[in-house]
Design a protein around this motif. Structure first.
Motif, short mmCIF file in Angstrom:
data_model
loop_
_atom_site.label_atom_id
_atom_site.label_comp_id
_atom_site.label_asym_id
_atom_site.label_seq_id
_atom_site.Cartn_x
_atom_site.Cartn_y
_atom_site.Cartn_z
N SER A 7 6.75 103.74 3.00
CA SER A 7 6.17 102.55 2.35
C SER A 7 5.06 101.91 3.19
O SER A 7 4.39 100.99 2.74
CB SER A 7 7.27 101.53 2.03
N GLY A 8 4.90 102.36 4.44
CA GLY A 8 3.81 101.84 5.26
C GLY A 8 4.24 100.94 6.40
O GLY A 8 3.40 100.30 7.05
N LYS A 9 5.53 100.89 6.69
CA LYS A 9 6.05 99.98 7.72
C LYS A 9 5.46 100.27 9.11
O LYS A 9 4.97 99.36 9.78
CB LYS A 9 7.58 100.08 7.80
N SER A 10 5.52 101.54 9.51
CA SER A 10 5.00 101.88 10.84
C SER A 10 3.49 101.70 10.89
O SER A 10 2.95 101.23 11.90
CB SER A 10 5.35 103.33 11.20
N THR A 11 2.83 102.05 9.81
CA THR A 11 1.37 101.86 9.74
C THR A 11 1.04 100.38 9.95
O THR A 11 0.15 100.04 10.73
CB THR A 11 0.84 102.35 8.38
N LEU A 12 1.77 99.51 9.27
CA LEU A 12 1.53 98.07 9.40
C LEU A 12 1.81 97.59 10.83
O LEU A 12 1.02 96.83 11.41
CB LEU A 12 2.41 97.30 8.39
N LEU A 13 2.91 98.06 11.40
CA LEU A 13 3.25 97.63 12.76
C LEU A 13 2.19 98.11 13.77
O LEU A 13 1.80 97.37 14.68
CB LEU A 13 4.63 98.19 13.15
N ASN A 14 1.73 99.34 13.57
CA ASN A 14 0.70 99.88 14.47
C ASN A 14 -0.62 99.12 14.35
O ASN A 14 -1.33 98.94 15.34
CB ASN A 14 0.48 101.37 14.21
N ILE A 15 -0.92 98.67 13.15
CA ILE A 15 -2.14 97.87 12.97
C ILE A 15 -1.95 96.50 13.61
O ILE A 15 -2.84 95.99 14.30
CB ILE A 15 -2.52 97.78 11.47
N GLY A 40 16.63 88.95 12.07
CA GLY A 40 15.35 88.25 11.95
C GLY A 40 15.51 86.95 11.19
O GLY A 40 16.52 86.71 10.54
N LYS A 41 14.50 86.09 11.31
CA LYS A 41 14.52 84.82 10.57
C LYS A 41 13.73 84.93 9.28
O LYS A 41 13.88 84.11 8.39
CB LYS A 41 13.90 83.72 11.42
N ARG A 42 12.85 85.91 9.25
CA ARG A 42 12.00 86.09 8.07
C ARG A 42 11.98 87.56 7.71
O ARG A 42 11.98 88.41 8.60
CB ARG A 42 10.59 85.60 8.42
N LEU A 43 12.00 87.83 6.42
CA LEU A 43 12.05 89.21 5.95
C LEU A 43 10.84 89.51 5.06
O LEU A 43 10.59 88.81 4.09
CB LEU A 43 13.35 89.44 5.16
N VAL A 44 10.11 90.56 5.44
CA VAL A 44 8.97 91.02 4.64
C VAL A 44 9.33 92.37 4.06
O VAL A 44 9.75 93.27 4.80
CB VAL A 44 7.69 91.14 5.52
N ARG A 45 9.20 92.51 2.75
CA ARG A 45 9.51 93.80 2.12
C ARG A 45 8.24 94.51 1.72
O ARG A 45 7.33 93.90 1.15
CB ARG A 45 10.37 93.59 0.87
N LEU A 46 8.20 95.80 2.03
CA LEU A 46 7.04 96.63 1.70
C LEU A 46 7.46 97.69 0.70
O LEU A 46 8.57 98.24 0.80
CB LEU A 46 6.55 97.37 2.94
N GLN A 47 6.58 97.97 -0.24
CA GLN A 47 6.81 99.10 -1.14
C GLN A 47 5.46 99.70 -1.50
O GLN A 47 4.55 98.96 -1.89
CB GLN A 47 7.53 98.61 -2.40
N ASP A 48 5.32 101.00 -1.32
CA ASP A 48 4.04 101.67 -1.61
C ASP A 48 2.84 100.95 -1.01
O ASP A 48 1.80 100.80 -1.66
CB ASP A 48 3.84 101.78 -3.13
N GLY A 49 3.00 100.47 0.21
CA GLY A 49 1.87 99.86 0.90
C GLY A 49 1.53 98.45 0.49
O GLY A 49 0.48 97.92 0.86
N VAL A 50 2.43 97.82 -0.31
CA VAL A 50 2.18 96.47 -0.79
C VAL A 50 3.36 95.58 -0.38
O VAL A 50 4.51 96.04 -0.39
CB VAL A 50 2.04 96.47 -2.33
N ILE A 51 3.10 94.32 -0.03
CA ILE A 51 4.19 93.38 0.25
C ILE A 51 4.78 92.92 -1.07
O ILE A 51 4.08 92.36 -1.91
CB ILE A 51 3.68 92.18 1.08
#
Ligand SMILES: Nc1ncnc2c1ncn2[C@@H]1O[C@H](COP(=O)(O)OP(=O)(O)OP(=O)(O)O)[C@@H](O)[C@H]1O
Ligand SMILES: [Mg+2]
Length: 228
Positions: free
Chosen positions: A42-50, A207-218
């Motif tokens: 879904s893009g989690k590692s890509t987002l973290l690396n950016i 965590g205190k906040r949760l971000v969900r990713l799907q197909d590269g979109v939050i």
């Protein structure tokens, strides 16, 4: 502290284009503990690396402390990485030919801190993660949980403002996972901002906040449900 504005990431392969992230807009404030969840791919590692400027977006803008750093040179980005960010990975990524103590000293060498200071701080950090009794062990002489504790100490070496963790407990059993998470939680309580990728709901609950990713979109972004 960080603002991503409509970040996109497309990987161009010979025959196909993969849109790993699409129009990601995300703000991270100092002191937060953010979990990023989503299916595999879904893009989690890509987002973290950016976020950690290990990788660059193909569109959009990255603001760090209000400054647009999207188009800085590699050398300047490396400096930002070393000064602002600490990284923890699922596979620990320690240098196999260096001892625990030497591993923790490496980032401080890049930051050109004097040797006596590097040594003292590395010892102090390894004490904080309860690894003072394993200073001279090489990574292959340590358990997974111990290696991850060394990796955390190394990530903290230059006092990062942001700690980025990609599946930090992915290779660990439940008990070691809980130990690693309580260290991250304590660090966050002491003021370190943490952004962590996981697909385990028990882990994301730290965590205190949760971000969900799907197909590269939050697809969702809000307070995490605390199980504890
Ligand atoms: N270097 C790359 N070159 C081409 N495509 C890539 C590259 N890195 C990732 N991708 C693709 O981008 C998409 C997002 O990958 P990413 O690694 O961010 O997913 P993820 O959410 O971290 O998944 P996982 O939970 O399996 O680790 C996937 O479709 C993946 O195949
Ligand atoms: Mg991943």
């Amino acid at each position: 502290m960080i603002r991503l504005h409509e970040i996109g990431k497309t990987y161009y392969l010979t025959k196909v284009e993969i849109q790993a992230l699409r129009a990601i807009t995300l703000e991270i404030q100092r002191g937060e503990f953010v979990s990023i969840m989503g299916p595999s791919g879904s893009g989690k590692s890509t987002l973290l690396n950016i976020l950690g400027v290990l990788d660059l977006p193909t569109s959009g803008a990255y603001y760090l402390e209000g400054v647009d750093i999207t188009h800085l040179r590699d050398k300047e980005l490396a400096q930002i990485r070393n000064r602002h960010f600490g990284f923890i990975f699922q596979s620990y990524n320690l240098f196999p030919e260096l001892t625990a103590l030497e591993n923790v000293m490496v980032p401080m060498m890049y930051a050109r801190r004097p040797k006596s200071e590097r040594l003292a701080r590395a010892k102090e950090l390894l004490e904080q993660v309860e690894m003072a009794h394993r200073l001279d062990h090489f990574p292959n002489q340590l358990s997974g949980g111990e290696q991850q504790r060394v990796a955390i100490a190394r990530a903290l070496a230059n006092n990062p403002t942001l700690l980025l963790a990609d599946e930090p407990t992915g290779n660990l059993a439940t008990e070691q996972s809980a130990e690693i998470m309580s260290i991250l939680q304590r660090l966050n309580e002491q003021g370190t901002t943490v952004v962590m990728v996981t697909h385990d709901p028990r882990i994301s609950a730290y965590g205190k906040r949760l971000v969900r990713l799907q197909d590269g979109v939050i697809t969702a972004d809000g307070p995490a449900e605390r199980s504890a």
